[in-house]
Design an enzyme around this catalytic site. Sequence first.
Site, PDB file in Angstrom:
ATOM      1  N   ASP A 184      49.005  45.895  46.660  1.00  0.00           N
ATOM      2  CA  ASP A 184      47.751  46.864  46.396  1.00  0.00           C
ATOM      3  C   ASP A 184      47.310  45.892  47.676  1.00  0.00           C
ATOM      4  OD1 ASP A 184      45.493  47.728  45.516  1.00  0.00           O
ATOM      5  OD2 ASP A 184      44.638  45.384  45.291  1.00  0.00           O
ATOM      6  N   SER A 185      46.112  46.215  48.253  1.00  0.00           N
ATOM      7  CA  SER A 185      45.470  46.700  48.987  1.00  0.00           C
ATOM      8  C   SER A 185      44.966  44.474  49.141  1.00  0.00           C
ATOM      9  CB  SER A 185      44.097  46.944  49.543  1.00  0.00           C
ATOM     10  OG  SER A 185      43.405  47.394  47.938  1.00  0.00           O
TER      11      SER A 185
ATOM     12  N   TYR B 218      40.888  49.334  51.868  1.00  0.00           N
ATOM     13  CA  TYR B 218      41.933  50.169  52.545  1.00  0.00           C
ATOM     14  C   TYR B 218      40.673  51.385  52.153  1.00  0.00           C
ATOM     15  CZ  TYR B 218      47.019  47.414  52.445  1.00  0.00           C
ATOM     16  OH  TYR B 218      47.577  46.964  52.551  1.00  0.00           O
ATOM     17  N   GLY B 219      40.201  51.036  51.161  1.00  0.00           N
ATOM     18  CA  GLY B 219      39.551  52.954  50.961  1.00  0.00           C
ATOM     19  C   GLY B 219      38.659  53.479  51.481  1.00  0.00           C
TER      20      GLY B 219
ATOM     21  N   CYS C 275      47.500  50.135  43.600  1.00  0.00           N
ATOM     22  CA  CYS C 275      46.408  50.078  44.541  1.00  0.00           C
ATOM     23  C   CYS C 275      46.325  52.040  44.563  1.00  0.00           C
ATOM     24  CB  CYS C 275      46.923  49.984  45.666  1.00  0.00           C
ATOM     25  SG  CYS C 275      44.603  50.610  47.051  1.00  0.00           S
ATOM     26  N   ASN C 276      44.922  52.345  44.051  1.00  0.00           N
ATOM     27  CA  ASN C 276      44.502  53.757  43.514  1.00  0.00           C
ATOM     28  C   ASN C 276      44.364  54.175  45.151  1.00  0.00           C
ATOM     29  OD1 ASN C 276      43.547  54.074  41.041  1.00  0.00           O
ATOM     30  ND2 ASN C 276      43.475  52.382  40.699  1.00  0.00           N
ATOM     31  N   THR C 277      43.824  53.619  45.959  1.00  0.00           N
ATOM     32  CA  THR C 277      43.780  54.189  47.301  1.00  0.00           C
ATOM     33  C   THR C 277      46.002  54.518  47.896  1.00  0.00           C
ATOM     34  OG1 THR C 277      41.767  52.925  47.285  1.00  0.00           O
ATOM     35  CG2 THR C 277      43.259  54.475  49.900  1.00  0.00           C
TER      36      THR C 277
ATOM     37  N   GLU D 121      34.258  42.418  42.718  1.00  0.00           N
ATOM     38  CA  GLU D 121      34.935  40.552  43.422  1.00  0.00           C
ATOM     39  C   GLU D 121      33.943  39.469  43.051  1.00  0.00           C
ATOM     40  OE1 GLU D 121      36.800  41.067  46.866  1.00  0.00           O
ATOM     41  OE2 GLU D 121      37.764  42.080  46.156  1.00  0.00           O
TER      42      GLU D 121
ATOM     43  N   CYS E 221      40.535  53.019  40.101  1.00  0.00           N
ATOM     44  CA  CYS E 221      40.324  51.870  40.831  1.00  0.00           C
ATOM     45  C   CYS E 221      40.871  50.591  40.689  1.00  0.00           C
ATOM     46  CB  CYS E 221      39.188  51.624  42.158  1.00  0.00           C
ATOM     47  SG  CYS E 221      38.521  50.374  43.063  1.00  0.00           S
ATOM     48  N   THR E 222      41.709  50.074  40.710  1.00  0.00           N
ATOM     49  CA  THR E 222      42.087  48.185  40.643  1.00  0.00           C
ATOM     50  C   THR E 222      40.882  47.531  39.998  1.00  0.00           C
ATOM     51  OG1 THR E 222      41.963  48.315  43.231  1.00  0.00           O
ATOM     52  CG2 THR E 222      44.080  48.041  42.106  1.00  0.00           C
ATOM     53  N   HIS E 223      39.519  47.698  40.495  1.00  0.00           N
ATOM     54  CA  HIS E 223      38.775  46.974  40.408  1.00  0.00           C
ATOM     55  C   HIS E 223      37.909  47.343  39.448  1.00  0.00           C
ATOM     56  CE1 HIS E 223      39.719  45.391  44.825  1.00  0.00           C
ATOM     57  NE2 HIS E 223      38.866  44.706  44.192  1.00  0.00           N
TER      58      HIS E 223
HETATM   59  N1  DGL Z   1      42.733  48.637  45.807  1.00  0.00           N
HETATM   60  C1  DGL Z   1      41.779  49.912  45.916  1.00  0.00           C
HETATM   61  C2  DGL Z   1      41.920  51.027  44.872  1.00  0.00           C
HETATM   62  O1  DGL Z   1      42.847  50.865  43.827  1.00  0.00           O
HETATM   63  C3  DGL Z   1      40.325  49.132  46.128  1.00  0.00           C
HETATM   64  C4  DGL Z   1      40.103  48.712  47.222  1.00  0.00           C
HETATM   65  C5  DGL Z   1      40.358  49.010  48.783  1.00  0.00           C
HETATM   66  O2  DGL Z   1      39.122  49.443  49.030  1.00  0.00           O
HETATM   67  O3  DGL Z   1      40.871  48.832  49.262  1.00  0.00           O
HETATM   68  O4  DGL Z   1      41.921  52.718  45.421  1.00  0.00           O
END
Ligand code: DGL
Length: 280
Positions: free
Chosen positions: A16-17, A48-49, A79-81, A159, A191-193
């Site tokens: 993941d990012s 990354y988003g 990571c979804n991005t 976070e 999104c992971t969060h």
């Molecule tokens: N991990 C990213 C996602 O799932 C979220 C955090 C980021 O922007 O890197 O899209």
Amino acid sequence: VAIHTISPHSPIGIFDSGVGGLTVLRTIKAMLPNEHLIYFGDTARVPYGTKSEPTVRKYAIEDAKLLLRYAPKLIVVACNTVSALALDSVQETAKGIGVLGVIKAGAKCALEKSADKRIGVIGTQATISSYAYQRELHQLSKDVQVFAKACPLFVPLAEEGFAQHEATKLIAKEYLAELLDSRIDTLILGCTHYPLLKSTIQEVVGETVVLIDSAEAVAQDVKTHLSQQELLSFDSPKPPRVLVSDMPQRFQSIAERFLGFRLHHLELVSLDDLSAYADS
Ligand code: DGL
């Protein structure tokens, strides 16, 4: 990167990012406790988003190459991005090793749950503008209607530990109003969060809207993939190995929030090492 031999004993690589993908690690660990998991969080280069596609692709390739050093039987893009913008780059890099992203898993699960085929999807700016969820949903169903919305402030709120905070509720109301106006019956947390903010999001959208946690959806996909390939592990459980590219001051407490338990041992990978992997 040379193709390595894989067996049920090989680890599953997850990246993941940053820390967010620990929600995916946690879910996979709960569903498949005998699997040996190696996680990489690119904490030096998160988020990354908000970045462009070429940058996300470059990072994704480097992250995948790092994990390939550990000879995994499967790579999970938490990571979804990255799943939205660069899954094909990860697949090319993995050269025949299985790669699972969160987008397909989340889209499939949403379609199974949605009665009205009016599906909302929320994620980072990059994920939403890539149309990856929209494309996947339309590929799987001809009559689905998709309503998408980027919710960038949810990442720092999760976070910060603001899951139940009044500010989060206000921001969620602002972001989600147009999706509610569109009468969605299902909402993908793309999104992971976002799984950390699940209860506040549920409160704002109401009990009738089904929330899809892409972490849960991908964990189910991992199980199906491994059993089909006869690669499920029956080894005794081991704690996951967690690698990061930077050790921010508050990392332990943030990681604990995402993981639900404390991480005792973390390994640091330098950014120089990461770009060296990119050249190999
Ligand atoms: N991990 C990213 C996602 O799932 C979220 C955090 C980021 O922007 O890197 O899209």
